[in-house]
Design a protein around this motif. Structure first.
Motif, mmCIF file in Angstrom:
data_model
loop_
_atom_site.group_PDB
_atom_site.id
_atom_site.type_symbol
_atom_site.label_atom_id
_atom_site.label_comp_id
_atom_site.label_asym_id
_atom_site.label_seq_id
_atom_site.Cartn_x
_atom_site.Cartn_y
_atom_site.Cartn_z
ATOM 1 N N ILE A 110 -21.678 74.002 -0.241
ATOM 2 C CA ILE A 110 -21.386 73.795 -1.665
ATOM 3 C C ILE A 110 -20.642 72.479 -1.859
ATOM 4 O O ILE A 110 -19.943 72.000 -0.977
ATOM 5 N N LYS A 111 -20.813 71.919 -3.034
ATOM 6 C CA LYS A 111 -20.195 70.624 -3.340
ATOM 7 C C LYS A 111 -18.853 70.778 -4.060
ATOM 8 O O LYS A 111 -18.000 69.921 -3.970
ATOM 9 N N ASN A 112 -18.688 71.898 -4.803
ATOM 10 C CA ASN A 112 -17.438 72.113 -5.530
ATOM 11 C C ASN A 112 -17.260 73.601 -5.817
ATOM 12 O O ASN A 112 -18.182 74.395 -5.649
ATOM 13 N N GLU A 113 -16.076 73.957 -6.269
ATOM 14 C CA GLU A 113 -15.760 75.364 -6.522
ATOM 15 C C GLU A 113 -16.576 75.956 -7.657
ATOM 16 O O GLU A 113 -16.776 77.162 -7.704
ATOM 17 N N LYS A 114 -17.060 75.127 -8.555
ATOM 18 C CA LYS A 114 -17.878 75.625 -9.665
ATOM 19 C C LYS A 114 -19.132 76.319 -9.140
ATOM 20 O O LYS A 114 -19.566 77.331 -9.703
#
Length: 142
Positions: A84-88
Motif C-alpha cells: 500500500i502507498k498510504n493509510e487511506k
C-alpha cells in the motif's frame, strides 16, 4: 511484558507459537515487524495452525487481506500492507472495521498503517540471527 524466543529452525515454530498464544488470552490483534524474508508469514502460518486453521496459509501480498476459517474461532484475518502507498488504502478496505471486530487479526508491515496500531496490539519483532536462526521478541500488553 516482553518475552523473547530464539528459533533455531522452522521445527521450533510450533512450540514458540503455542507459547505466544498461551501468554495472550486478552488481545487478538498482532502486529509483525521485521525485514522482508525474515519469516513473518511463516510464523503466522504456525499461529493460525494452533488456532485451528486447516487452510493453506499464504501471504496476502497482492490481495492485502486473506480470511481463514477456524472451526473454534470463526474468521481470522491476515493482512500484508507492504504494497500500500498510504493509510487511506487501508481505510478503503475497511481496516477499522476489521480491527474493531472480535476476530483475530495478524498484520504484516504495520508501520504502513501506524495510526491504526494501538495499545490493543501485541507487537511481534523478528530478526535474523543467522541462516535459519531467528530472534523473536513479543511485547504483550498488561
Amino acid at each position: 511484558m516482553i518475552k523473547k524466543f530464539i528459533v533455531k529452525n522452522i521445527n521450533d515454530l510450533d512450540e514458540v507459537s503455542s507459547k505466544i498464544l498461551e501468554h495472550n488470552n486478552k488481545y487478538k490483534k498482532f502486529a509483525f515487524f521485521g525485514d522482508m524474508g525474515v519469516g513473518k508469514t511463516t510464523l503466522i502460518k504456525s499461529l493460525l495452525k494452533k488456532l485451528g486453521v486447516n487452510d493453506n496459509v499464504t501471504s496476502p501480498t497482492f490481495s492485502i487481506v486473506n480470511e481463514y476459517l477456524s472451526e473454534k474461532l470463526g474468521s481470522i484475518f491476515h493482512f500484508d500492507f507492504y504494497r500500500i502507498k498510504n493509510e487511506k488504502e487501508a481505510y478503503d478496505i475497511g481496516i477499522d472495521e476489521y480491527l474493531s471486530s472480535d476476530n483475530y487479526c495478524f498484520i504484516e508491515w504495520p508501520n504502513k498503517i501506524n495510526s491504526f496500531i494501538d495499545d490493543k496490539f501485541i507487537n511481534v519483532y523478528i530478526d535474523i540471527i543467522e541462516d535459519d536462526k531467528r530472534n523473536i521478541m513479543i511485547n504483550y500488553k498488561k
